[in-house]
Design a protein around this motif. Structure first.
Motif, PDB file in Angstrom:
ATOM      1  N   ILE A  20      -6.548  -8.259  -6.582  1.00  0.00           N
ATOM      2  CA  ILE A  20      -6.592  -7.285  -5.489  1.00  0.00           C
ATOM      3  C   ILE A  20      -5.321  -6.444  -5.569  1.00  0.00           C
ATOM      4  O   ILE A  20      -4.377  -6.802  -6.264  1.00  0.00           O
ATOM      5  N   GLY A  21      -5.318  -5.331  -4.854  1.00  0.00           N
ATOM      6  CA  GLY A  21      -4.104  -4.507  -4.843  1.00  0.00           C
ATOM      7  C   GLY A  21      -4.424  -3.068  -4.480  1.00  0.00           C
ATOM      8  O   GLY A  21      -5.540  -2.597  -4.698  1.00  0.00           O
ATOM      9  N   GLU A  22      -3.421  -2.387  -3.936  1.00  0.00           N
ATOM     10  CA  GLU A  22      -3.604  -1.034  -3.430  1.00  0.00           C
ATOM     11  C   GLU A  22      -3.176   0.017  -4.454  1.00  0.00           C
ATOM     12  O   GLU A  22      -2.370  -0.268  -5.336  1.00  0.00           O
ATOM     13  N   THR A  23      -3.692   1.215  -4.301  1.00  0.00           N
ATOM     14  CA  THR A  23      -3.263   2.337  -5.142  1.00  0.00           C
ATOM     15  C   THR A  23      -1.984   2.951  -4.562  1.00  0.00           C
ATOM     16  O   THR A  23      -1.563   2.610  -3.451  1.00  0.00           O
ATOM     17  N   LEU A  24      -1.416   3.875  -5.312  1.00  0.00           N
ATOM     18  CA  LEU A  24      -0.209   4.558  -4.838  1.00  0.00           C
ATOM     19  C   LEU A  24      -0.490   5.340  -3.545  1.00  0.00           C
ATOM     20  O   LEU A  24       0.283   5.278  -2.589  1.00  0.00           O
TER      21      LEU A  24
END
Ligand code: 3PY
Length: 249
Positions: free
Chosen positions: A127-131
């Motif tokens: 999982i993880g967010e974009t800039l």
């Protein structure tokens, strides 16, 4: 709580069988005294070769994707049983490259995760967010949605076979690493989401890795953080010396 750290290499689409075997044979002696679990997630075509080369060592083998179905008309897909058959124990699911380039969604991540767990493969769920999302201050909202989507219907009893990899998309293959503080902060938040879903004990036992340009020079700082239980290592896992330095953080 004692969580055994787990460092996993993610080779992505690199190495022929011959190259794979040479690389593994190079780092095998360098990681033999590792205090963490060591995994290499390799292209499908390398699994059998790498598993044979790692036999009797402390290195476990993983794949980089798995089908949500058991068998049948799914051209191009590989099932969990097929992966286990050639020696895989782990599988990366929902890496941001698959989400961005191959149409992976929280729903397909959920289906793949359920199928991996049912078959006894250990998923490393990314999982993880974009800039844009980080700059828009919606990181927590994004990872919450990803976790709820990926783990919908997944029984608490199965969570000890799960590893979660927090990989901010802006730190993947860009050479930018989240600071150890940023990584710790978000991983602590991620653990709190699991607390809400599964309770304190399950969440406290869950291993959560950091991923995104983690390498020989930043591994020890990241690994000092209390909620960071390991790493999913891209580029640095393709060089024996670099990978062993991360493993021996
Ligand atoms: C990276 O380190 O860039 C990764 O994507 C690891 O999965």
């Amino acid at each position: 709580i004692m969580r055994k750290p787990i460092i996993a290499g993610n080779w992505k689409m690199n190495n022929t069988k011959k190259e794979a075997e040479a690389l593994v044979n190079q780092f095998k002696p360098l990681v033999k005294d590792a205090k963490c679990d060591v995994v290499v997630c390799v292209p499908f075509t390398n699994i059998e070769t790498v598993a044979a080369a790692c036999k009797g060592s402390n290195i476990k083998v993983g794949a980089q994707n798995v089908s949500w179905a058991d068998k049948g008309a799914f051209t191009g897909e590989i099932s969990a049983d097929m992966l286990k058959d050639v020696g895989a124990e782990y599988v990366v699911i929902g890496h941001s490259e698959r989400r961005q380039m191959f149409g992976e969604t929280d729903k397909t991540v959920n289906m793949r995760t359920q199928n991996a767990l049912k078959s006894g493969l250990k998923p490393i769920v990314c999982i993880g967010e974009t800039l844009d999302e980080r700059e828009g201050s919606i990181t927590e909202k994004v990872v919450t949605t990803q976790i709820k989507g990926a783990f919908e219907g997944v029984d608490a009893k199965l969570l000890d076979n799960v590893v979660v990899a927090y990989e901010p998309v802006w730190a993947i293959g860009t050479g930018k690493t989240a600071t150890a503080e940023q990584a710790q902060e978000t991983i602590l938040y991620i653990r709190s989401v699991f607390k809400g879903l599964y309770g304190e004990n399950v969440a406290n036992a869950l291993r959560i890795q950091y991923g995104g340009s983690m390498n020989a020079s930043n591994a020890s700082e990241l690994m000092k953080k209390p909620d960071i239980d390991g790493g999913l290592i891209g580029g640095a896992s393709l060089k024996a010396e670099d990978f062993s330095k991360v493993v021996n953080f």
